[in-house]
Design an enzyme around this catalytic site. Structure first.
Site, short mmCIF file in Angstrom:
data_model
loop_
_atom_site.label_atom_id
_atom_site.label_comp_id
_atom_site.label_asym_id
_atom_site.label_seq_id
_atom_site.Cartn_x
_atom_site.Cartn_y
_atom_site.Cartn_z
N HIS A 20 -6.07 3.24 -4.25
CA HIS A 20 -5.77 3.48 -2.79
C HIS A 20 -6.30 5.18 -2.54
O HIS A 20 -5.42 5.34 -1.44
CB HIS A 20 -4.52 3.05 -2.42
CG HIS A 20 -4.38 2.82 -0.83
ND1 HIS A 20 -5.51 2.38 -0.15
CD2 HIS A 20 -3.47 3.18 0.12
CE1 HIS A 20 -4.91 2.17 1.28
NE2 HIS A 20 -3.86 2.87 1.37
N ASP A 45 0.83 -1.10 0.08
CA ASP A 45 0.09 0.15 -0.03
C ASP A 45 0.79 1.16 -0.04
O ASP A 45 2.08 1.23 0.43
CB ASP A 45 -0.75 -0.01 1.11
CG ASP A 45 -2.00 -1.00 1.11
OD1 ASP A 45 -2.09 -1.68 0.08
OD2 ASP A 45 -3.09 -0.65 2.01
N ASP A 46 0.26 2.24 -0.37
CA ASP A 46 0.71 3.71 -0.23
C ASP A 46 2.06 4.45 -1.38
O ASP A 46 2.17 5.37 -1.12
CB ASP A 46 1.33 4.08 1.12
CG ASP A 46 0.10 3.86 2.27
OD1 ASP A 46 -1.13 3.50 1.84
OD2 ASP A 46 0.32 3.94 3.39
N TYR A 75 -6.54 3.34 5.19
CA TYR A 75 -6.27 2.86 6.77
C TYR A 75 -7.35 1.60 6.93
O TYR A 75 -7.68 1.35 7.86
CB TYR A 75 -7.00 4.15 7.71
CG TYR A 75 -6.26 5.15 7.47
CD1 TYR A 75 -4.88 5.61 7.78
CD2 TYR A 75 -7.08 6.22 6.60
CE1 TYR A 75 -4.33 6.66 7.61
CE2 TYR A 75 -6.23 7.53 6.45
CZ TYR A 75 -4.98 7.83 6.71
OH TYR A 75 -4.51 8.84 6.50
N HIS A 85 3.73 -2.11 3.07
CA HIS A 85 3.92 -0.79 2.40
C HIS A 85 5.31 -1.00 1.72
O HIS A 85 6.36 -1.26 2.05
CB HIS A 85 3.92 0.29 3.45
CG HIS A 85 2.70 0.13 4.42
ND1 HIS A 85 2.35 -0.31 5.38
CD2 HIS A 85 1.30 0.92 4.01
CE1 HIS A 85 0.86 -0.13 5.65
NE2 HIS A 85 0.35 0.72 4.67
N HIS A 99 -5.00 10.14 -0.03
CA HIS A 99 -4.91 9.19 1.27
C HIS A 99 -5.27 10.29 2.57
O HIS A 99 -4.27 10.19 3.37
CB HIS A 99 -3.24 8.52 1.29
CG HIS A 99 -3.60 7.26 2.35
ND1 HIS A 99 -3.61 7.18 3.51
CD2 HIS A 99 -3.34 6.04 1.90
CE1 HIS A 99 -3.55 6.16 4.05
NE2 HIS A 99 -3.52 5.19 3.12
#
Ligand SMILES: [Zn+2]
Length: 258
Positions: free
Chosen positions: A125, A75-76, A167, A220, A129
């Site tokens: 995503h 993620d991210d 999250y 991540h 964010h």
């Protein structure tokens, strides 16, 4: 099933019942406070646990998988650390799924292109964010999702089908937004918590304790300690005869639509 709708109906019924009883008996005010507090607690837990399916159906693992097969997600990103992640995935001949933040995709077009070119899957995503994402209304959420789809689709040339909420929190607004955008929500059941600590042993032990057939791992691609844990974890999987397969294969869902 415990969903937002069912719980809301149940607690509204309970409150009406208390009000009705209050007409005949003097119901203590604190009973109302207790009922509303428990209702609030249900919402809090349901919203923060992606696997609860409280607001939206989220695919968090394949419970029917009995073989040692798992999927790995990041993620991210993309970020500069994604390049190290990609090198490791290549070394171990593994295909993963990257849930990307739209603004990071725009900042690193060459990295996202490399992710796609090397055969990994990408998912949405959100665009920013933002820590306030869960307070956005459905319109703003669907705009964020569509904006991220647009930047990702420049590289995939196909419509993005997977969404992972920032999250892992879901809300009624996210549910309404997803009705418009029609994404499938992909969660996880093996959370590394590599965003919360840099302690590699802690993260690694957490992962190997939770790894199980059909599982989806959340890591991540945004920090060096995550890359180091990834190498340790891939070695562990190899030694323990775990096979890493794609989310598509694990869940029998399509990451893209033509
Ligand atoms: Zn995230």
């Amino acid at each position: 099933m415990i969903t937002h709708k069912n719980i809301s109906l149940f607690f509204i019924f309970l409150l009406l019942l208390l009000l009705l009883l209050n007409l005949y008996f003097a119901i203590n005010f604190w009973w109302f406070v207790v009922v509303v507090s428990v209702w609030f607690l249900f919402n809090l837990v349901g919203s923060s646990l992606i696997s609860s399916n409280y607001h939206v159906k989220a695919f968090c693992n394949n419970p029917l998988e009995t073989e040692k097969k798992i999927a790995i997600t990041f993620d991210d990103g993309p970020s500069v650390f994604t390049l190290e992640v990609l090198a490791l995935l290549k070394k171990y001949d593994i295909k993963a799924t990257f849930f990307c933040i739209g603004k990071n995709v725009e900042a690193h077009p060459e990295i996202i292109q490399q992710i796609v070119d090397e055969g990994h899957l990408v998912g949405n995503h959100s665009y920013n964010h933002s820590p306030f994402f869960d307070f956005y209304n459905a319109k703003k959420i669907s705009e964020e999702i569509q904006k991220t789809d647009a930047v990702l689709e420049k590289h995939t040339s196909k419509k993005i089908n997977f969404f992972r909420p920032p999250y892992g929190v879901t809300t009624p607004s996210i549910r309404r937004a997803l009705k418009i955008t029609k994404h499938k929500v992909i969660g996880w059941n093996i959370r590394s918590l590599d965003g919360g600590t840099k302690n590699q042993n802690l993260i690694f032990n957490r992962l190997i304790k939770r790894v199980c057939p059909g599982g989806i791992v959340l890591l991540h691609d945004t920090a060096s300690h995550s890359v180091l844990v990834l190498e340790q974890f891939l070695q562990f999987l190899q030694q323990n005869n775990y096979k890493v397969i794609s989310i598509e294969e694990l869940l029998n869902l399509k990451a893209y639509e033509n």
